[in-house]
Design an enzyme around this catalytic site. Structure first.
Site, PDB file in Angstrom:
ATOM      1  N   SER A 144       0.841  -1.302   0.087  1.00  0.00           N
ATOM      2  CA  SER A 144      -0.161  -0.018   0.066  1.00  0.00           C
ATOM      3  C   SER A 144       0.820   1.139   0.107  1.00  0.00           C
ATOM      4  CB  SER A 144      -0.835  -0.077   1.117  1.00  0.00           C
ATOM      5  OG  SER A 144      -1.242   1.180   1.538  1.00  0.00           O
ATOM      6  N   TYR A 157      -2.478  -1.392  10.148  1.00  0.00           N
ATOM      7  CA  TYR A 157      -2.643  -1.524   8.703  1.00  0.00           C
ATOM      8  C   TYR A 157      -1.100  -1.238   8.053  1.00  0.00           C
ATOM      9  CZ  TYR A 157      -4.346  -1.238   3.848  1.00  0.00           C
ATOM     10  OH  TYR A 157      -4.429  -1.408   2.455  1.00  0.00           O
TER      11      TYR A 157
END
Ligand code: NAD
Length: 274
Positions: A144, A157
């Site tokens: 990401s 995350y």
């Protein structure tokens, strides 16, 4: 010639979002596919639809919780018994939890680690020996933009996505001599159920935790935000991520390994003015 002609590829988190678009594109490019997810109804339906479309027995759905060693062993076994080989893996499954660092319960942190980080590790560990036996192939991990820069409320995350980049580099070094290339996609904001505020806090569980009204107004606010901070003025589409997964899974990227590849409409390029 189709870019994945005759290759067998397993995609995790394939029932919806980016994984679904990867499945559709890879099928169109000639791959034989194992679509793996915990959303069995959606995954089965997609496999059925693609099989009908292709008119050939080239797509299977397999229940796979990526955090389970047993499930990974079963998924690899099914792949070999159905297709006889495995040439590629796309580690795409992931979940997202928003929380302030000081409010994040350990169990929530570990739940994200189990799916995103342990899932990626177990997937590479289970698939690499089989891909080596097939004469080499590709692994594409899904990190990401939060692996490259910070974002408030994403301690768990972002930690897992950073770990995915680190594992990608190490795996690429260890597996290069075995003919396996390992790369990572770093998407910016992409329009999928994960980025929809109605699902965002619930990750893969599908249980909304805010009212539809609140979710709609948050969705409007985030769309405005992306229009301001992303130089290309919009959120990404999941099919745009699938094209990168295809590139990294095909011979077109034959001399690329160990790399994070950012696909974010220019978000990480710097500060956008005007
Ligand atoms: P999504 O929620 O639409 O899809 C994720 C898929 O993973 C779902 O089908 C879900 O059921 C599956 N999944 C969740 N837990 C699982 C488990 N334990 N085992 C197997 N499958 C599981 O989200 P998406 O946006 O398509 O996300 C795909 C990947 O892209 C994720 O790794 C995500 O972190 C990453 N990503 C997404 C964005 C974004 O803005 N959407 C941005 C950067 C990175």
């Amino acid at each position: 010639m189709p870019k994945l002609d005759g290759r067998t590829i397993l995609i995790t988190g394939a029932a919806r979002g980016q994984g679904e678009q990867e499945a559709r594109l890879f099928a169109a490019e000639g791959a034989r596919l194992v679509l793996a997810d915990v959303l069995d109804d959606q995954g089965e339906a997609l496999a059925k639809e693609l099989t009908q479309q292709l008119g050939e027995d080239r797509v299977r759905y397999q229940h796979l919780d990526v955090s389970s060693e047993t499930d990974w062993a079963a998924a690899v076994e099914t792949t070999l018994s159905v297709f006889g080989t495995l040439d590629g893996l796309v580690n795409n499954a992931g979940i997202l939890r928003f929380n302030e660092l000081v409010s994040t319960p350990l169990e929530e942190y570990l739940a994200v680690v189990r799916v995103n980080q342990v899932g990626c590790f177990l997937g590479m560990r289970a698939a690499a020996p089989v891909i080596e036996e097939a004469g080499g192939g590709t692994i594409v991990n899904t990190a990401s933009y939060t692996a490259q820069t910070g974002m408030a409320l994403l301690t768990s995350y972002a930690a897992t996505k950073g770990a995915i980049l680190s594992m990608t580099r190490v795996a690429a070094l260890e597996l290069a001599a075995k003919g396996i290339r390992v790369n990572a996609i770093c998407p910016g904001a992409v329009d999928t159920p994960m980025s929809n505020p109605a699902n965002a806090f619930a990750g893969g569980s599908g249980a909304p935790v805010m009212s539809a009204e609140d979710a709609a107004s948050l969705a409007e606010a985030t769309a405005e935000l992306y229009a301001k901070v992303v130089p290309m003025r919009r959120i990404g589409r999941p099919d745009e991520i699938a094209k990168l997964a295809l590139f990294l899974s095909s011979e077109d990227s034959s001399y690329i390994t160990g790399q994070p590849v950012i696909v974010d409409g220019g978000w990480l390029a710097g500060v956008s003015i005007g």
